[in-house]
Design an enzyme around this catalytic site. Structure first.
Site, short mmCIF file in Angstrom:
data_model
loop_
_atom_site.label_atom_id
_atom_site.label_comp_id
_atom_site.label_asym_id
_atom_site.label_seq_id
_atom_site.Cartn_x
_atom_site.Cartn_y
_atom_site.Cartn_z
N ASP A 2 0.83 -1.20 0.00
CA ASP A 2 0.00 0.00 0.00
C ASP A 2 0.87 1.25 0.00
O ASP A 2 1.73 1.43 0.87
CB ASP A 2 -0.90 -0.03 1.24
CG ASP A 2 -2.02 1.00 1.17
OD1 ASP A 2 -2.13 1.69 0.13
OD2 ASP A 2 -2.79 1.11 2.14
N GLN A 3 0.67 2.10 -1.01
CA GLN A 3 1.39 3.37 -1.21
C GLN A 3 2.89 3.18 -1.47
O GLN A 3 3.66 4.13 -1.34
CB GLN A 3 1.16 4.32 -0.04
CG GLN A 3 -0.31 4.72 0.12
CD GLN A 3 -0.50 5.89 1.06
OE1 GLN A 3 -0.10 7.01 0.74
NE2 GLN A 3 -1.11 5.64 2.21
N HIS A 57 -7.68 -2.88 -13.13
CA HIS A 57 -8.17 -4.24 -13.32
C HIS A 57 -6.98 -5.13 -13.67
O HIS A 57 -5.90 -4.64 -13.96
CB HIS A 57 -9.21 -4.29 -14.45
CG HIS A 57 -8.69 -3.82 -15.77
ND1 HIS A 57 -8.47 -2.48 -16.06
CD2 HIS A 57 -8.30 -4.49 -16.90
CE1 HIS A 57 -7.99 -2.35 -17.28
NE2 HIS A 57 -7.87 -3.56 -17.82
N GLU A 93 -7.99 3.74 -2.06
CA GLU A 93 -6.90 3.19 -2.87
C GLU A 93 -6.79 3.87 -4.24
O GLU A 93 -5.70 4.21 -4.68
CB GLU A 93 -7.08 1.68 -3.05
CG GLU A 93 -7.08 0.89 -1.75
CD GLU A 93 -5.81 1.08 -0.93
OE1 GLU A 93 -4.79 1.50 -1.49
OE2 GLU A 93 -5.85 0.80 0.29
N GLU A 119 -13.51 -1.82 -18.54
CA GLU A 119 -14.84 -1.36 -18.94
C GLU A 119 -15.75 -1.24 -17.73
O GLU A 119 -15.68 -2.04 -16.80
CB GLU A 119 -15.44 -2.34 -19.95
CG GLU A 119 -14.62 -2.44 -21.22
CD GLU A 119 -14.94 -3.65 -22.07
OE1 GLU A 119 -14.73 -3.59 -23.29
OE2 GLU A 119 -15.37 -4.68 -21.51
N GLU A 171 -13.98 2.54 -30.38
CA GLU A 171 -12.93 1.53 -30.57
C GLU A 171 -13.48 0.40 -31.41
O GLU A 171 -14.70 0.22 -31.50
CB GLU A 171 -12.47 0.93 -29.23
CG GLU A 171 -11.70 1.84 -28.32
CD GLU A 171 -11.28 1.13 -27.04
OE1 GLU A 171 -11.58 -0.09 -26.90
OE2 GLU A 171 -10.68 1.77 -26.18
#
Length: 546
Positions: A90-91, A119, A171, A202, A397
């Site tokens: 984290d970070q 993702h 986050e 998406e 696209e």
């Protein structure tokens, strides 16, 4: 006396405004959306999913970018994976790859569009890499709120569940802010920023996966079966109706416990007819509403983090879930589980979040028959029309790799007749080393829009007639007289028909004017076909006689 003076002023002002409107040619428009080709249109190229050193060397990449720029690409879009940028804890950020990529883009004199990819890479169509989201993220909660669970109990961890808004706020907010600080030295090469909204980047649920047996062209599987998701649905319903008794009245049910307020127990039956009930309508409103709230949240976080530093547009993507669209048994049976029940309401969330929208499958055609019931073109037209009505900037696209000129032409038809501000070609490898495909792309889609004035004199119109032009390229409607012709306007001062038309600079065009009567029938065509070889890069005018 005062009233008479005000009346005279209004009359004089009206006459002046009418006179000015007659002197200035109006922007001409395509019949479908009232705008014609978007004057801000740009072409983008999608970078490989893998890091550049895994594909080629940086020097070759920079030369590739120069070649892409020569062929009409304005910028390159690139996924920067959360699972790479914050994998160690984290970070504990590492933006070295993003910075090196930006330096190469700068060296090549091009622009880039970073995608903040929260993702995983891997498991979706076309994926050739494996980058899960940071493993430490799953320790942020001890319950099941962070991941998805489908109707069949399949757990999916390719992205955080948007229901976990508290974790996402922390986050994503930290990631966006740190990215802005790290990339500030390269702000001049960043043309836009895209946000990942869910699986494959998406804004949707992971409702079609091979692991769940829901790959194309199957119906989707709903993804609200964790205990946390069930509790959230239950709370939403009780907040709406106030009590279990009122829920039973609205739904026509006889539930004896609040715990009986649950997502559909039979997804197939729900998609056949359950969605029509009040329960079904409520469930789909809640289910899509989670995505809408997520859109607003990531939009808020992104604007807070990026606006001061970059001052560029920010966008997100809606998936082209085009199969099972017109299935007579389960209509929209793939879209609903993905979270797409009401596109208009979903786009309202984009508008509220100040996000541009990108939509896919511009290269596809409608089939609409068993077993796929695929209607991608219709879907593109629907989304584009809604986005234009709402004033949302629209980009497109292709869904799958393009391998021929015909698919480029289909993209051009959608992009140039439905006001797309940009088109991103998926993907880099498909055109970079294929001179034939690159040449076709440059001619058809790698274009620079320029406003030109078209004037047609001595047109034999009568009362109720309207004059249009159509021509040999998609920007001119491809000789269509019904959907895509570009309307001109009568100029009583010059006694001619004219309009400002956005055309592809430095391309050869052919076109003709034609007259439509009040009932929409074509009365007659201009005698001589007009040519403009090529269209000038600077604004000027083209005048012809009937």
């Amino acid at each position: 006396m005062k009233n008479q003076f005000q009346y005279c002023c209004i009359v004089i002002l009206s006459v002046v405004m009418l006179f000015v409107s007659l002197l200035i040619p109006q922007a001409s428009s395509a019949a479908v959306n009232g705008k014609g080709m978007n004057p801000d249109y740009k072409a983008y190229l999608m970078a490989p999913l893998k890091k550049i050193p895994e594909v080629t060397n940086w020097e070759t990449f920079e030369n590739d970018l120069r070649w892409a720029k020569q062929n009409g690409f304005y910028a390159i879009t690139v996924d920067f994976w959360w699972g790479d940028m914050e994998k160690n804890g984290d970070q504990q950020f590492d933006f070295s790859y993003a910075q090196r990529f930006a330096q190469s883009v700068k060296n090549a004199g091009m622009k880039m569009i970073p995608i903040i990819s929260t993702h995983q890479c891997g498991g979706n169509v076309g994926d050739d890499c494996n980058v899960p989201i940071p493993s430490w993220v799953w320790n942020q909660k001890s319950d099941d709120s962070l991941y998805f669970k489908s109707e069949t109990g399949t757990v999916n961890k390719e992205t955080l569940n948007p229901l976990a808004s508290d974790v996402i706020r922390k986050e994503y907010g930290e990631l966006y802010t740190a990215f802005a600080a790290a990339m500030k030295p390269y702000k001049d090469v960043i043309a836009k920023i895209y946000l990942s909204g869910g699986p494959a980047g998406e804004l949707r649920y992971p409702s079609y996966t091979t692991s769940d047996g829901t790959g194309y062209p199957s119906r989707g599987k709903f993804q609200a079966y964790t205990e946390f998701a069930k509790s959230k649905f239950r709370l939403w319903v009780l907040n709406k109706y106030g009590s279990l008794n009122e829920v039973n009245k609205a739904w026509g049910t006889k539930l004896i416990s609040e715990l009986a307020i649950l997502p559909p127990s039979d997804g197939e039956q729900f998609l056949m007819n359950g969605y029509l009930s009040m329960y079904g309508k409520d469930y789909l409103e809640w289910y899509q509403g989670i995505l809408e709230n997520h859109t607003k949240l990531i939009g808020e976080l992104a604007h807070n983090a990026f606006d001061t530093t970059f001052q560029v547009p920010i966008g997100a993507k809606i998936a082209g879930v085009h199969w099972q669209y017109n299935n007579p048994t389960i209509p929209h049976g793939a879209e609903k589980p993905a979270g797409y029940n009401d596109y208009s309401h979903l786009l309202d969330a984009f508008k509220s979040a100040k996000l541009d929208v990108t939509f896919t499958c511009l290269e596809m055609t409608d089939k609409g028959s068993y077993p796929e019931y695929s209607m991608p073109k219709t879907l593109v037209q629907n989304i584009a029309t809604l986005a234009n009505e709402k004033g949302i900037v629209l980009n497109g696209e292709n869904a799958l790799s393009i391998g021929n000129e015909e698919e480029y032409k289909r993209v051009a038809e959608m992009a140039f007749n439905y006001n797309f501000a940009g088109f991103t070609l998926l993907r880099y490898q498909d055109v970079m080393y294929n001179n034939s495909l690159m040449g076709k792309f440059k001619d058809l889609l790698g274009v620079t829009p320029v406003m030109q004035t078209i004037v047609v004199k001595n047109v034999p119109t009568t009362i109720g007639d309207t004059v249009y032009i159509t021509g040999n390229r998609a920007e001119l409607g491809s000789w269509d007289t019904k959907q895509y012709p570009i309307q001109l306007y009568y100029d009583s001062h010059s006694n001619d028909w004219r309009g400002n038309v956005v055309l592809p600079a430095e391309r050869n065009i052919e076109f003709k004017a034609f007259i439509k009567s009040k009932d929409g029938t074509v009365k007659s065509w201009q005698t001589i076909q007009q040519s403009w070889n090529p269209v000038p890069l600077k604004t000027t005018s083209h005048t012809s006689s009937w």
